[in-house]
Design an enzyme around this catalytic site. Structure first.
Site, PDB file in Angstrom:
ATOM      1  N   ARG A  96       5.885  -2.335  -2.983  1.00  0.00           N
ATOM      2  CA  ARG A  96       6.128  -2.923  -4.288  1.00  0.00           C
ATOM      3  C   ARG A  96       4.857  -3.541  -4.857  1.00  0.00           C
ATOM      4  NH1 ARG A  96      10.208  -7.289  -4.092  1.00  0.00           N
ATOM      5  NH2 ARG A  96       8.761  -7.917  -2.449  1.00  0.00           N
TER       6      ARG A  96
ATOM      7  N   SER B  58       2.174  -6.064   6.124  1.00  0.00           N
ATOM      8  CA  SER B  58       2.988  -6.486   7.267  1.00  0.00           C
ATOM      9  C   SER B  58       2.756  -5.626   8.504  1.00  0.00           C
ATOM     10  CB  SER B  58       4.451  -6.485   6.872  1.00  0.00           C
ATOM     11  OG  SER B  58       4.608  -7.218   5.691  1.00  0.00           O
TER      12      SER B  58
ATOM     13  N   ASP C 206       4.044 -10.561   6.138  1.00  0.00           N
ATOM     14  CA  ASP C 206       5.309 -10.900   5.467  1.00  0.00           C
ATOM     15  C   ASP C 206       5.960 -12.167   6.038  1.00  0.00           C
ATOM     16  OD1 ASP C 206       5.854  -9.595   7.818  1.00  0.00           O
ATOM     17  OD2 ASP C 206       7.442  -8.322   7.012  1.00  0.00           O
TER      18      ASP C 206
HETATM   19 MG    MG Z   1      10.690  -7.123   4.482  1.00  0.00          MG
END
Ligand code: MG
Ligand code: ADP
Length: 929
Positions: A557, A618, A672
């Site tokens: 995103r 992440s 994250d």
């Molecule tokens: Mg996630």
């Protein structure tokens, strides 16, 4: 004593004939004969919406006189015809087909002037459908009372749990024995089942007469006698010495607490043996059997004859789930949803409930249907006021009701005028058998039941269980369940972690944390404890507009985040990262990312601005500064080449340069977990831990900087990205891993890596369950051992299924639905077992996660020299958020393992996006004067 009786053959083992009802002697237990009626349909369960089609089979023992002729069929609307409608459809003693009704007309009216006394008497005995409907409602109420924990003890309809949770499925196999205690004899049965769908059960039986004085003797003498019958019988049929499960049919009121555990409440039917009431009769029989050194005979179940009837009708087609017995008395049993049987802890699946409905009405519930004849019969019985329902239904009483009716009519001079009626004065002048011959019971039962329960379609199956095959089947089912339970327990045992196991995991995690933090030990630690260079959590003064990237979750995103006085506003766009890009070259991957950023900036009209960018990345990185992160290894299905060992911020800047996109200012790269902690920290200043349980699992927390040996400086704190998914990669958790975990691991693209994560997170739980199910099919514990090709497909069992299947109150039909989509034809028991597997796997995941967190909070508490620590964990991840029990199991176990920490859990709303922007904002706050 008579010799062993084998239908149609001589007593020799080799010549055993398949079971057949031929050649029966007349003297079988009284229970299998006589009369009966009354049924109920299953009400649609509230837990099973959409289950309109209630089909059930009812086994019926015997036939009966009944008080109704063929009734008009159901009306179109599915409602009951009213009293008047019944009257008009058969106005003058004729039914729709013109048959004479006499006064057997549906619904009586007391004051019809033209009625003869005979008609009036018969109408009294013929309650209207409205009245029957009311009786049905009262029966349902009484049943509810019997099922409820609070009212069970006082209920007239006791609804006794039988602990039979299954009907025969045809896989029952092997030799077994049944011994049945009857009024004047003991019956022994030996049955061999071939596991062939119960097509050809082989059965031998023998009846032993019981000395009459035994009924009032000592309990010891009674059980010794029964054991001797067993001994003699086994000797005569030359039974082998292998383990022989035995079912004990004991037709007295018992408080049953397990299949093989039942205390006699009180004797009845003329029995009054000493020292038995209040004792476990299964134990008494086993002790007597052991005295004869028949150690291979094991009493595994105490049975009720009603259940036997149900089981006997339960093979061949669909299972029969209701039984109706009307012998001298009447009783019924049916398969009830286990959660409705409140006196039993079990809430999964179904259990057969023995209604003991003979006492229905003892509290007055039948008041308006009792006739003067019923009252006479009751008063002349040995137990006036008791078993009122039975006295209207049971064969012992029907003849007597007729006698009293006729007697009163004769007294009124309405019958037998001028003749002597003295013969009617004698009890039992009418035999129930004579009454029975008048009517077709089954048809009447079916049609009245249809009118009273139009939502249910019941098939009546007359039971021909004259030789006890039914109870033998119950024993076989009990045996199958015991064996299966044992095997299931064995299979699942390695997945059930003890408190000690979890404490050990916690201690190991603590040890690995220390090693990961140490400058010299870091390289060998499985928990990397990566410094993030995030040294502060938000304080609420952060302001400004930021770009954020989120890579490493399910979606890639791009976001724009506005941090304002009034709060945080975000806009975002999801972009697909094709697998070919995830697993292609690093250049292609980062080019793709920059293209997405440019697309987003165009759409958001941000092309002209250079906003500070926070990059949520992440994957495990060695961070060398807030904006410098060297990728250590890919996880979660990524494997783009040329990235490991590189600074991902530089890779992003290089790609921007290739694309001539100059307006990119990366200020922070965050994990994250850190993003989640920061996002929650904006709302709750006590949030100093971040936790992810989604596709993967990881955690971060604020560590004292002086403890972080891998970074210079001693002042303040720094957020440590634990990368705890890799916990155990050095072998320290090897004894926790099961064969199922190893099978899952072997098929991943990072075999041997991320071992802790593979026990906990969404990417793997479904797979673990799938492997367990495959093993269970293999062991014939599931789906009747029938393999499904689809179940052999990797990842076909999604982790979302665990959430659905474990949802409280979910009807098992819905579990069956999920399994049907996997081409698995699941029985109710299968569904229960699948649910148990899911529960076991998700519970273990939550508990392991708790053990990890316990190590973290305890370390933080000690770091700060506190007796009590109050702290908040910011959490993200769909597994945590969507699974019905994960979070609760996690919190419970954490409380248990770290009692000195009060831990609050705060779910993050879009932690990755918001968090990355906040890290950037905090960084800008720090650098701006
Ligand atoms: Mg996630
Ligand atoms: P990520 O961790 O990739 O950022 P999520 O937190 O949304 O993304 O987690 C996605 C994972 O969560 C899926 O891979 C799946 O395994 C699991 N999952 C998705 N839906 C559910 C659900 N309803 N119950 C349990 N797990 C789920």
């Amino acid at each position: 004593m008579s010799s062993p009786r084998r239908p149609g053959s001589q007593p020799s083992r080799g010549g055993r004939a398949p079971w057949s009802p031929r050649g029966e002697r007349g003297r079988l237990p009284p229970v299998s004969r006589c009369v009966g009626m009354v049924m109920w349909g299953q009400q649609p369960s509230p837990a099973a919406p959409g289950l309109e089609d209630n089909l059930c089979a009812i086994a019926v023992v015997g036939r009966s006189c009944a008080l109704y002729p063929r009734l008009p069929g159901r009306d179109g609307g599915g409602t009951l015809p009213s009293h008047d409608a019944a009257q008009t459809s058969a106005p003058c003693g004729r039914d729709a087909e013109g048959r004479a009704l006499g006064s057997f007309q549906l619904g009586h009216q007391d004051n019809i002037p033209s009625c003869t006394p005979v008609q009036r008497a018969l109408m009294l005995l013929t309650p209207s459908l409205e009245k029957l409907q009311a009786v049905k409602c009262r029966m349902l109420e009484a049943m509810d009372k019997g099922l409820s924990r609070q009212t069970h003890a006082q209920a007239t309809v006791r609804m006794l749990p039988t602990f039979i949770c299954s009907t025969p499925d045809g896989t029952e196999k092997g030799d077994l024995m049944v011994v049945e205690l009857c009024q004047s004899h003991v019956r022994t049965l030996f049955v061999t089942l071939l596991g062939d769908g119960n097509q050809s059960p082989q059965l031998m039986y023998k009846i032993f007469d019981m000395p009459a004085d035994m009924l009032q003797g000592t309990g010891e003498a009674l059980f010794d006698f029964i054991a001797q019958c067993v001994h003699k019988f086994l000797e005569e049929i030359g039974s082998p010495q292998h383990r022989l499960p035995l079912g004990f049919v004991f037709p007295f009121s018992c408080r049953q607490t397990g299949l093989g555990k039942a205390e006699l409440i009180s004797w009845s039917k003329g029995f009054q043996c000493s020292d038995v009431e209040g004792k476990d009769v299964v134990q008494l029989l086993q002790a007597a059997i052991n005295k004869l050194e028949l150690y291979h005979v094991q009493v595994i179940a105490l049975l009720n004859d009603t259940v036997g009837t149900m089981m006997a009708s339960s093979w061949g087609g669909k299972p029969c789930e209701i039984a109706l017995v009307t012998g001298t008395g009447t009783n019924s049993c049916f398969m009830a949803e286990a959660e409705l049987v409140e006196v039993v802890e079990e809430s999964n699946g179904r259990m057969c409930v023995n209604s003991e409905w003979g006492c229905f009405g003892d509290d007055g519930a039948l008041g308006d249907v009792l006739t003067p004849y019923d009252h006479r019969v009751d008063q002349e019985s040995s137990n006036p006021g008791e078993r009122r329902f039975e006295k209207m239904v049971g064969g012992l009483y029907l003849g007597e009701i007729v006698r009293h009716a006729v007697l009163m009519l004769a007294t009124e001079q309405a019958l037998f005028v001028g003749a002597s009626t003295s013969v009617l004065g004698a009890k039992d002048a009418f035999k129930t058998q004579q009454v029975l011959e008048i009517m077709e019971f089954g048809e009447i039962l079916q049609s009245v039941a249809g009118l009273l329960a139009p939502e249910c379609t019941a098939t009546l199956v007359p039971s021909a269980d004259t030789n006890g095959l039914g109870v033998a089947m119950v024993t076989a089912v009990a045996q199958r369940l015991l064996t299966q339970r044992h095997e299931v327990e064995q299979l699942l045992a390695p997945l059930r972690l003890s408190r000690a196991d979890l404490e050990r995991v916690q201690a190991l995690m603590r040890q690995e944390m220390e090693r990961g933090l140490g400058r010299d030990s870091n390289a060998d630690a499985s928990v990397r404890m990566l410094p993030t260079y995030v040294c502060n959590t938000p304080d609420g003064t952060e302001r400004g507009d930021f770009l954020a990237l989120d890579l490493g979750g399910t979606n890639f995103r791009v976001l724009v985040v506005r941090v304002m006085q009034e709060g945080i506003h975000m806009a975002s766009e999801i972009y697909v990262v094709p697998t070919s890009v995830m697993q292609g070259t690093g250049e292609a991957l980062f080019d793709h990312i920059v293209e997405c950023i440019m697309d987003f900036q165009r759409k958001q009209n941000l092309m002209e601005q250079v906003l500070p960018l926070g990059f949520t990345f992440s994957f495990p990185c060695q961070q060398l500064g807030l904006d410098k992160a060297v990728l250590l290894t890919w996880t979660k299905g990524f494997s783009a080449s040329g990235c490991v060992g590189q600074d991902v911020v530089q890779l992003l800047r290089d790609a921007a340069q290739r694309k001539q996109h100059v307006a990119l200012k990366v200020v922070a790269v965050v994990n994250d977990t850190v993003g989640t902690m920061m996002a929650c920290g904006y709302d709750d200043p006590k949030c100093e831990i971040g936790l992810i349980v989604g596709t993967g699992t990881n955690a971060c927390y604020m560590e004292e900087r002086k403890n972080v040996g891998t970074v210079e400086g001693d002042e303040g704190r720094m957020c440590i990205n634990m990368e705890w998914g890799a916990f155990g990669d050095n072998g320290c958790l090897d004894d926790i891993f099961t064969t199922f975990d190893r099978m899952v691991d072997e098929k991943t693209i990072n075999a041997g890596k991320q071992r802790f994560e593979k026990l906990i997170s969404g990417m793997y739980l479904g797979e673990i369950v799938r492997h367990i199910l495959l093993a269970m099919v293999d062991k014939q514990l599931l789906f009747r051992g029938k393999p499904s090709l689809k179940l052999q497909t990797r990842d076909i069992f999604q982790t979302t299924f665990l959430s659905t299947i474990e949802t409280d109150g979910l009807a098992l039909q819905q579990v069956q639905g999920i399994l049907r989509d996997l081409e698995l034809d699941a029985s109710f028991e299968d569904s229960v077992l699948v649910r148990e597997v899911c529960q076991t796997v998700s519970l273990r995941a939550a508990q392991l996660c708790a053990a990890g967190l316990a190590a973290v909070v305890e370390k933080m508490r000690e770091n700060r020299g506190l007796a009590q620590l109050a702290i908040t964990v910011g959490v993200d991840g769909t597994l945590y958020k969507m699974h019905p029990h994960f979070s609760q199991n996690l919190q419970q176990m954490l409380q248990d393992l770290a009692p000195n920490c009060a831990v609050t859990f705060l779910q993050s709303e879009d932690g990755s996006g918001k968090g990355a922007a906040l890290v950037a904002a905090v960084a800008c706050r720090e650098t701006s004067p």
